[in-house]
Enzyme design. Sequence first.
Site, PDB file in Angstrom:
ATOM      1  N   GLU A 175      -4.012   7.576  -4.870  1.00  0.00           N
ATOM      2  CA  GLU A 175      -4.017   7.025  -6.219  1.00  0.00           C
ATOM      3  C   GLU A 175      -5.179   7.627  -7.000  1.00  0.00           C
ATOM      4  O   GLU A 175      -6.302   7.598  -6.520  1.00  0.00           O
ATOM      5  CB  GLU A 175      -4.140   5.498  -6.182  1.00  0.00           C
ATOM      6  CG  GLU A 175      -2.918   4.829  -5.588  1.00  0.00           C
ATOM      7  CD  GLU A 175      -2.967   3.312  -5.632  1.00  0.00           C
ATOM      8  OE1 GLU A 175      -4.050   2.754  -5.964  1.00  0.00           O
ATOM      9  OE2 GLU A 175      -1.945   2.665  -5.349  1.00  0.00           O
ATOM     10  N   ARG A 190       0.861  -1.178   0.000  1.00  0.00           N
ATOM     11  CA  ARG A 190       0.000   0.000   0.000  1.00  0.00           C
ATOM     12  C   ARG A 190       0.902   1.235   0.000  1.00  0.00           C
ATOM     13  O   ARG A 190       1.942   1.269   0.661  1.00  0.00           O
ATOM     14  CB  ARG A 190      -0.919   0.024   1.231  1.00  0.00           C
ATOM     15  CG  ARG A 190      -2.064  -0.976   1.165  1.00  0.00           C
ATOM     16  CD  ARG A 190      -3.071  -0.598   0.080  1.00  0.00           C
ATOM     17  NE  ARG A 190      -4.192  -1.526  -0.010  1.00  0.00           N
ATOM     18  CZ  ARG A 190      -4.269  -2.544  -0.850  1.00  0.00           C
ATOM     19  NH1 ARG A 190      -3.230  -2.812  -1.640  1.00  0.00           N
ATOM     20  NH2 ARG A 190      -5.335  -3.311  -0.895  1.00  0.00           N
ATOM     21  N   HIS A 192      -0.398   0.568 -10.051  1.00  0.00           N
ATOM     22  CA  HIS A 192      -1.152  -0.411  -9.259  1.00  0.00           C
ATOM     23  C   HIS A 192      -1.757  -1.491 -10.159  1.00  0.00           C
ATOM     24  O   HIS A 192      -2.940  -1.817 -10.073  1.00  0.00           O
ATOM     25  CB  HIS A 192      -2.248   0.275  -8.448  1.00  0.00           C
ATOM     26  CG  HIS A 192      -2.632  -0.516  -7.223  1.00  0.00           C
ATOM     27  ND1 HIS A 192      -3.268   0.049  -6.142  1.00  0.00           N
ATOM     28  CD2 HIS A 192      -2.452  -1.827  -6.902  1.00  0.00           C
ATOM     29  CE1 HIS A 192      -3.487  -0.882  -5.216  1.00  0.00           C
ATOM     30  NE2 HIS A 192      -2.997  -2.028  -5.656  1.00  0.00           N
TER      31      HIS A 192
END
Length: 323
Positions: free
Chosen positions: A263, A234, A281
Amino acid sequence: MKTAVGRQIVVTLGDVEPGLVTGHLPPDVRFVADPGPEDLRGAAGAIVRADALVDTAMLDRMPNLRVLARTGVGVERVDVAEATRRGIAVVVTPGAGTHAVAEGALAMILHLVKRLGVTTECVARGRWSERGTITLGDLEGATIGIVGYGRIGRRVGHLARAFGMTVLAHDPYLTQPEDGDGDGRAELVGLAELRSRSQVVTLHLPLTPQTHHLVDSAFLAAMPVGSILVNCGRGGLLDLDAAAHALADGRLAGLGLDVFDPEPPTHHPVFDHAGVVLSPHLMGLSAGATRATFTAAAQGVADVLAGRRPAALANPMPVQEEQ
């Protein structure tokens, strides 16, 4: 809730390819990939992408919801406590992306240790004569420290051993060696020992108040000079400003980031460093992992709606069949 024609509604929150889920939902379900207010109001189930926020306001819009299935394991954008209070099961899909994320972490490590960005520039820019100035690293004989030794961390350890690496692991939830790697080839150590002994550190912890900025300037200062750090866990696990300083002073030779906070991220100076490799990601979203994740999410929704206990819940609770 069932519609007038007796069909339950399952909606998506975020971008979901219908073809990956409809075959795993019961035939009496009407699947809505782009739900409007009425669809949300009538929804009994929801498949939720990682970037979707499920807070009290969203739950208020879905008063008939019985189950939401998060495509992945992170539930920091889901108000699990409120969902539990309302009797909503929160399904997660912990195993679907395990191999994909682990492979992604190893890919970033290899890219950085073998300096593929630099070697590509050497050839592409006509600087062949500079090849003698490029020093490549080795995985064989190096030590990797895995912070977070769950499914993904263990898979990273398995892959790392195939390259001849010594594997150290730290996990706040594991306290005994027998709790760790089943074959005993990963050494469970404290965080201070891990960061001081590891030439490569990879992060696979969930984000909690205790793990926020776990890797800060003090953590990085204790790592060997010229280390590699990869974060596929994370974004909030890492203080990005501290990482930028560690790259500038040579403490870090390479940094791999698949996750960010927030994000999508705003541009950070660290992104421009030659020793950095970035991914939006995506490491857990390989073709196979995506299929498996959506299949698991849809199956979890189907299980709850049928009164069966799904494979994985973020809020273990009784699942009662609808009368």
